[in-house]
Write an enzyme that holds these catalytic residues in place. Structure first.
Site, PDB file in Angstrom:
ATOM      1  N   ASP A   4       0.879  -1.176   0.000  1.00 37.49           N
ATOM      2  CA  ASP A   4       0.000   0.000   0.000  1.00 37.49           C
ATOM      3  C   ASP A   4       0.909   1.216   0.000  1.00 37.49           C
ATOM      4  OD1 ASP A   4      -1.899   2.088   0.669  1.00 37.49           O
ATOM      5  OD2 ASP A   4      -3.222   0.538   1.472  1.00 37.49           O
ATOM      6  N   CYS A   7      -7.231  -1.846  -3.857  1.00 35.95           N
ATOM      7  CA  CYS A   7      -6.904  -0.413  -3.951  1.00 35.95           C
ATOM      8  C   CYS A   7      -7.865   0.239  -4.942  1.00 35.95           C
ATOM      9  CB  CYS A   7      -5.449  -0.227  -4.362  1.00 35.95           C
ATOM     10  SG  CYS A   7      -5.053  -0.960  -5.938  1.00 35.95           S
ATOM     11  N   PRO A   8      -8.017   1.558  -4.868  1.00 36.24           N
ATOM     12  CA  PRO A   8      -8.954   2.213  -5.794  1.00 36.24           C
ATOM     13  C   PRO A   8      -8.382   2.302  -7.204  1.00 36.24           C
ATOM     14  CG  PRO A   8      -7.965   3.815  -4.280  1.00 36.24           C
ATOM     15  CD  PRO A   8      -7.396   2.486  -3.921  1.00 36.24           C
ATOM     16  N   ARG A  49     -11.853  -2.741  -8.768  1.00 34.74           N
ATOM     17  CA  ARG A  49     -12.341  -2.138 -10.011  1.00 34.74           C
ATOM     18  C   ARG A  49     -11.700  -2.863 -11.190  1.00 34.74           C
ATOM     19  NH1 ARG A  49     -15.964  -0.622  -7.579  1.00 34.74           N
ATOM     20  NH2 ARG A  49     -16.757   1.477  -7.214  1.00 34.74           N
ATOM     21  N   ASP A  53     -14.866 -10.118  -9.423  1.00 36.77           N
ATOM     22  CA  ASP A  53     -16.203  -9.559  -9.209  1.00 36.77           C
ATOM     23  C   ASP A  53     -16.374  -8.308 -10.071  1.00 36.77           C
ATOM     24  OD1 ASP A  53     -18.761  -9.494  -7.887  1.00 36.77           O
ATOM     25  OD2 ASP A  53     -18.041  -7.781  -6.716  1.00 36.77           O
ATOM     26  N   GLU A 103     -17.477  -4.410 -17.759  1.00 34.98           N
ATOM     27  CA  GLU A 103     -18.713  -4.634 -17.009  1.00 34.98           C
ATOM     28  C   GLU A 103     -19.760  -3.533 -17.157  1.00 34.98           C
ATOM     29  OE1 GLU A 103     -17.089  -4.754 -12.949  1.00 34.98           O
ATOM     30  OE2 GLU A 103     -18.266  -2.990 -12.511  1.00 34.98           O
ATOM     31  N   HIS A 131     -20.239  -7.804  -9.990  1.00 34.16           N
ATOM     32  CA  HIS A 131     -20.171  -6.683  -9.048  1.00 34.16           C
ATOM     33  C   HIS A 131     -21.178  -6.846  -7.894  1.00 34.16           C
ATOM     34  CE1 HIS A 131     -18.294  -2.499  -9.099  1.00 34.16           C
ATOM     35  NE2 HIS A 131     -18.724  -2.722  -7.884  1.00 34.16           N
TER      36      HIS A 131
HETATM   37  P1  NAI Z   1     -10.124   2.511   1.201  1.00 36.40           P
HETATM   38  O1  NAI Z   1     -10.008   3.912   0.692  1.00 36.40           O
HETATM   39  O2  NAI Z   1     -10.482   2.285   2.632  1.00 36.40           O
HETATM   40  O3  NAI Z   1      -8.760   1.737   0.923  1.00 36.40           O
HETATM   41  C1  NAI Z   1      -8.050   1.826  -0.272  1.00 36.40           C
HETATM   42  C2  NAI Z   1      -6.583   1.570   0.044  1.00 36.40           C
HETATM   43  O4  NAI Z   1      -5.878   1.557  -1.194  1.00 36.40           O
HETATM   44  C3  NAI Z   1      -5.972   2.672   0.924  1.00 36.40           C
HETATM   45  O5  NAI Z   1      -5.295   2.091   2.020  1.00 36.40           O
HETATM   46  C4  NAI Z   1      -5.003   3.364  -0.010  1.00 36.40           C
HETATM   47  O6  NAI Z   1      -3.842   3.895   0.635  1.00 36.40           O
HETATM   48  C5  NAI Z   1      -4.648   2.227  -0.954  1.00 36.40           C
HETATM   49  N1  NAI Z   1      -4.005   2.678  -2.189  1.00 36.40           N
HETATM   50  C6  NAI Z   1      -4.168   3.851  -2.829  1.00 36.40           C
HETATM   51  N2  NAI Z   1      -3.356   3.903  -3.904  1.00 36.40           N
HETATM   52  C7  NAI Z   1      -2.691   2.728  -3.932  1.00 36.40           C
HETATM   53  C8  NAI Z   1      -1.695   2.189  -4.792  1.00 36.40           C
HETATM   54  N3  NAI Z   1      -1.244   2.878  -5.849  1.00 36.40           N
HETATM   55  N4  NAI Z   1      -1.230   0.964  -4.528  1.00 36.40           N
HETATM   56  C9  NAI Z   1      -1.684   0.265  -3.452  1.00 36.40           C
HETATM   57  N5  NAI Z   1      -2.613   0.727  -2.595  1.00 36.40           N
HETATM   58  C10 NAI Z   1      -3.091   1.951  -2.832  1.00 36.40           C
HETATM   59  O7  NAI Z   1     -11.149   1.793   0.222  1.00 36.40           O
HETATM   60  P2  NAI Z   1     -12.030   0.486   0.513  1.00 36.40           P
HETATM   61  O8  NAI Z   1     -13.303   0.863   1.151  1.00 36.40           O
HETATM   62  O9  NAI Z   1     -11.176  -0.538   1.151  1.00 36.40           O
HETATM   63  O10 NAI Z   1     -12.388   0.049  -0.995  1.00 36.40           O
HETATM   64  C11 NAI Z   1     -11.389  -0.394  -1.906  1.00 36.40           C
HETATM   65  C12 NAI Z   1     -11.998  -0.483  -3.290  1.00 36.40           C
HETATM   66  O11 NAI Z   1     -12.967  -1.529  -3.314  1.00 36.40           O
HETATM   67  C13 NAI Z   1     -12.795   0.763  -3.712  1.00 36.40           C
HETATM   68  O12 NAI Z   1     -11.931   1.713  -4.310  1.00 36.40           O
HETATM   69  C14 NAI Z   1     -13.779   0.228  -4.689  1.00 36.40           C
HETATM   70  O13 NAI Z   1     -13.264   0.400  -5.997  1.00 36.40           O
HETATM   71  C15 NAI Z   1     -13.875  -1.258  -4.368  1.00 36.40           C
HETATM   72  N6  NAI Z   1     -15.214  -1.685  -3.958  1.00 36.40           N
HETATM   73  C16 NAI Z   1     -15.824  -2.731  -4.622  1.00 36.40           C
HETATM   74  C17 NAI Z   1     -17.086  -3.171  -4.264  1.00 36.40           C
HETATM   75  C18 NAI Z   1     -17.774  -4.332  -4.956  1.00 36.40           C
HETATM   76  O14 NAI Z   1     -19.020  -4.434  -4.875  1.00 36.40           O
HETATM   77  N7  NAI Z   1     -17.050  -5.220  -5.599  1.00 36.40           N
HETATM   78  C19 NAI Z   1     -17.837  -2.496  -3.197  1.00 36.40           C
HETATM   79  C20 NAI Z   1     -17.078  -1.467  -2.515  1.00 36.40           C
HETATM   80  C21 NAI Z   1     -15.830  -1.078  -2.906  1.00 36.40           C
END
Ligand code: NAI
Length: 329
Positions: free
Chosen positions: A175, A205-206, A234, A258, A263, A295
């Site tokens: 991270d 990660c996003p 994503r 997922d 998609e 998804h």
């Molecule tokens: P969060 O914001 O809590 O965590 C994201 C983490 O990624 C952070 O710790 C951040 O520092 C890290 N990050 C940022 N840039 C990075 C990089 N270049 N390399 C490695 N790590 C990096 O987000 P959360 O809530 O954990 O969600 C993560 C992702 O899950 C969301 O961005 C969203 O796209 C996806 N998601 C998918 C869902 C689904 O239904 N499949 C539902 C909800 C979220």
């Protein structure tokens, strides 16, 4: 206060309506249409719109919404790669999201996908239904004692780290920020080290410019043979064409997705009668070690209830000019 709710499904109404009784000032109209420049025009007279992952919340859509007098866009999801936040700021529009509704919901699906591809549960299910009790094609590996590599240790990634620890795995992570809550059992490494050491790689990660296609043929070649790759974050984190190349090189024991690049037109639609002429996803689905879901990471009772509550809180905050950690513009 009027909220126009785009791309509404039955389950949206079922999760929002019971929560809505606690917000007597808010009135919701649900419509089937997806939010895009053309359908944004319908929002005349609404204070806010509510949109989801497949909406086009780019500059053109925001301009139309702004002309219609809409003040706020409420994303009922965590990811916001489909929103032009700079344009929203330029137009003085508020955009809010639901950053952490139920990280367990997504992380548990990620482990579900990992287990399903490892033990070929989708194959086993069909075989037994067909009276085929042979074990051909079903051999997997133990997760116990193996290494899990978690990319992104925010809310969802942190839960995935704990789940993997529960399976008796060594957990390593990459991270840009280290999560202090995980320090007692997670070892932070570089991305290259993670790719080289992991038996299971799970992406959390996003999607941003810096993470777009982070899994490509170069990164795949750095992975162990027989690795399992899971993406619940994503689609565009993974270059699908190069993933297919990697699968053909026999790199993967399994791939569980997922989310995937194509998609957007598919999410929550029934396209079973259509011929997907140029679909790369269809090619992916031809491999026996690939499992794709549509998804559904967020799709648990607990997550839906939390999404509804936070979205309506966001609406009240938008009305009252309250800025919170949920604001993205
Ligand atoms: P969060 O914001 O809590 O965590 C994201 C983490 O990624 C952070 O710790 C951040 O520092 C890290 N990050 C940022 N840039 C990075 C990089 N270049 N390399 C490695 N790590 C990096 O987000 P959360 O809530 O954990 O969600 C993560 C992702 O899950 C969301 O961005 C969203 O796209 C996806 N998601 C998918 C869902 C689904 O239904 N499949 C539902 C909800 C979220």
């Amino acid at each position: 206060m009027k909220l126009l709710f785009y791309a509404a499904k039955n389950y949206d109404k079922k999760s929002f309506d019971p929560v809505l009784v606690k917000y007597p000032e808010i009135e919701i109209d649900y419509i089937d249409h997806e939010l895009e420049p053309m359908t944004a025009k319908i929002a005349v007279g609404y204070d806010a719109v509510c949109a989801f992952v497949s909406a086009d919340v780019g500059a053109a859509t925001l301009e139309v919404l702004h002309e219609c007098g809409v003040k706020a866009v409420l994303m009922r999801c965590a990811g916001f790669n489909n929103v032009d936040t700079e344009k929203a700021k330029e137009l003085g529009m508020v955009v809010k999201r639901v950053p952490g509704y139920s990280p367990e919901s997504v992380a548990e699906l990620a482990m579900g996908l990992a287990l399903a591809v490892n033990r070929r549960l989708y194959k086993a299910y069909n075989k037994v239904r067909e009276n085929d009790y042979t074990l051909k094609g079903l051999r997997g590996v133990n997760f116990f004692g193996k290494t899990a590599g978690i990319v992104g240790t925010g809310k969802i990634g942190a839960v995935m780290c704990r789940i993997c620890r529960g399976f008796g795995m060594r957990v390593i992570a990459y991270d840009v920020y280290e999560n202090p809550e995980l320090k007692d059992f997670v070892e932070y490494v570089t991305l290259d080290e993670l790719l080289a050491q992991s038996d299971l790689i799970s992406l959390h990660c996003p999607l941003m410019d810096s993470t777009y296609h982070m899994i490509n043929i170069e990164s795949i070649k750095k992975m162990k043979d027989g690795v399992i790759l899971v993406n619940t974050s994503r689609g565009a984190l993974v270059d699908t064409k190069e993933l297919i190349e990697g699968i053909r090189l026999n790199k993967f024991l399994g791939v569980g997705l997922d989310v995937y690049e194509e998609e957007t037109g598919n999410v929550y639609e029934d396209r079973s009668d259509e011929i997907m002429e140029h679909s790369v996803t269809a090619r992916l689905l031809a491999f026996p070690n690939v499992l794709i879901t549509s998804h559904q990471g967020f799709y648990t009772m607990e997550a839906l209830a939390a999404i509804a509550e936070t979205t309506l809180d966001n609406m009240m905050d938008a009305k009252n000019g309250v800025r919170t950690g949920n604001d993205i513009a």
